[in-house]
Design a protein around this motif. Structure first.
Motif, mmCIF file in Angstrom:
data_model
loop_
_atom_site.group_PDB
_atom_site.id
_atom_site.type_symbol
_atom_site.label_atom_id
_atom_site.label_comp_id
_atom_site.label_asym_id
_atom_site.label_seq_id
_atom_site.Cartn_x
_atom_site.Cartn_y
_atom_site.Cartn_z
ATOM 1 N N SER A 241 37.684 44.337 34.495
ATOM 2 C CA SER A 241 38.032 43.638 35.742
ATOM 3 C C SER A 241 37.663 44.447 36.977
ATOM 4 C CB SER A 241 39.536 43.326 35.771
ATOM 5 O OG SER A 241 40.304 44.524 35.696
ATOM 6 N N MET A 244 34.041 43.625 37.787
ATOM 7 C CA MET A 244 33.932 42.288 38.372
ATOM 8 C C MET A 244 34.390 42.287 39.827
ATOM 9 S SD MET A 244 34.968 39.575 35.376
ATOM 10 C CE MET A 244 36.642 40.170 35.185
ATOM 11 N N ALA A 245 35.484 42.979 40.121
ATOM 12 C CA ALA A 245 36.006 43.020 41.488
ATOM 13 C C ALA A 245 35.030 43.717 42.425
ATOM 14 C CB ALA A 245 37.359 43.724 41.514
ATOM 15 N N HIS A 247 31.758 43.965 42.009
ATOM 16 C CA HIS A 247 30.606 43.067 42.153
ATOM 17 C C HIS A 247 30.878 41.978 43.180
ATOM 18 C CE1 HIS A 247 27.242 40.458 41.069
ATOM 19 N NE2 HIS A 247 28.104 39.473 40.911
ATOM 20 N N GLU A 248 32.048 41.403 43.141
ATOM 21 C CA GLU A 248 32.384 40.301 44.050
ATOM 22 C C GLU A 248 32.457 40.739 45.502
ATOM 23 O OE1 GLU A 248 36.010 38.864 42.433
ATOM 24 O OE2 GLU A 248 35.053 37.898 40.695
ATOM 25 N N ARG A 249 32.744 42.020 45.737
ATOM 26 C CA ARG A 249 32.897 42.505 47.108
ATOM 27 C C ARG A 249 31.599 43.035 47.717
ATOM 28 N NH1 ARG A 249 38.171 43.910 48.592
ATOM 29 N NH2 ARG A 249 37.289 44.254 50.673
#
Length: 288
Positions: A241, A244-245, A247-249
């Protein structure tokens, strides 16, 4: 904050830990040095001498590709650096910040294998307190260490920022993200990144606290370069996770590599690892 015990909540709000203690608890496990740096009679040239624990996989020819030296950081530590000339006509040079519990001696075989396969030269360094670098590991020293390595890459070798790829692995993503948030670079690779120290120690943490260590999640929005995030989906040290976090930012994140079945220390053995890195260099960066 669901999932924290009563005692953990008391510790957080009544006596919050300082960032250095979070960092020390989570991050730093320097191994016994696996190498030494020996100077010649003139004292101007240095060579790398590896112990058996370094598990060197090549011959003298490849060892001659490695130039070693020490540089002083802004916090007055002297850190060891290695510049590996894997490809004479390389377009990119990778500034590699390695993971925990290893040093340059253990990483040199990997660097040669990686650099020759992706046609890049590599400069890496040992954090303060790792290998033959002086000082002790700390968050502030991490940032000073990579700044010194960056300066060496720019001034000693004359590498232009647009031709530098910052690569951080595990704890190495912390200084990598910090540098990338402050300088223009060609690209960034974040291999098993962590969002922050508190979020590793207390997985239910949903906000940044003033006493947190390694607050990478708050720095990634400032990165202007293309970013490739790589993470094992079975990572037992830094949960998937986190990748993923991160990458999203990232404002300019490219397609990430999520490796099914991979943990924290074995992503490199999966064939899609090299395939994705090559595609990143040869396709994503050219068409960006």
């Amino acid at each position: 904050m669901n999932g924290l015990s009563f005692s953990e909540l008391c510790c957080l709000f009544c006596c919050p830990p300082c960032p250095s203690r979070i960092a020390a608890k989570l991050a730093f496990l320097p191994p016994d040095p696996t190498y030494s740096i020996i100077s010649d009679e003139s004292g101007s040239r240095f060579s790398l001498h590896l112990t058996e624990r370094a598990e060197w996989q090549y011959g003298q020819r490849e060892l001659d590709w490695i130039e070693v030296f020490k540089i002083r950081t802004s916090r007055n530590n002297r850190i060891a650096c290695a510049y590996i000339r894997c490809c004479p006509k390389a377009k990119y040079t990778v500034l590699f910040s390695h993971g925990n519990a290893v040093d340059l001696g253990q990483m040199t075989s990997f660097y040669i294998g990686l650099g020759t396969r992706i046609n890049c030269n590599i400069l890496s360094y040992d954090y303060s307190g790792y290998g033959v670098s002086t000082g002790r590991p700390s968050e502030k020293n991490l940032y000073a260490d990579i700044d010194a390595a960056w300066a060496a890459l720019r001034n000693r070798y004359g590498i232009s920022p647009q031709n530098v790829i910052l690569y951080g692995q595990s704890i190495g993503t912390v200084p990598t993200i910090d540098l990338a948030s402050r300088y223009e670079v060609g690209a960034v690779v974040l291999h098993s990144p962590l969002t922050s120290g508190m979020r590793v120690a207390f997985p239910e943490t949903r906000r940044s606290w003033f006493f947190d260590a390694f607050p990478s999640i708050d720095k990634v929005p400032k990165i202007t370069a293309p970013v490739l995030v790589i993470h094992g989906m079975e990572d037992e040290v830094i949960d998937f996770s986190h990748g993923m976090a991160i990458h999203e930012r990232c404002p300019r994140a490219v397609e990430p590599l999520w490796v099914e079945g991979a943990g924290h220390n074995d992503i490199e053995i999966f064939p899609q690892y090299l395939e994705r890195l090559k595609a990143f260099l040869n396709n994503d960066l050219l068409h960006d």
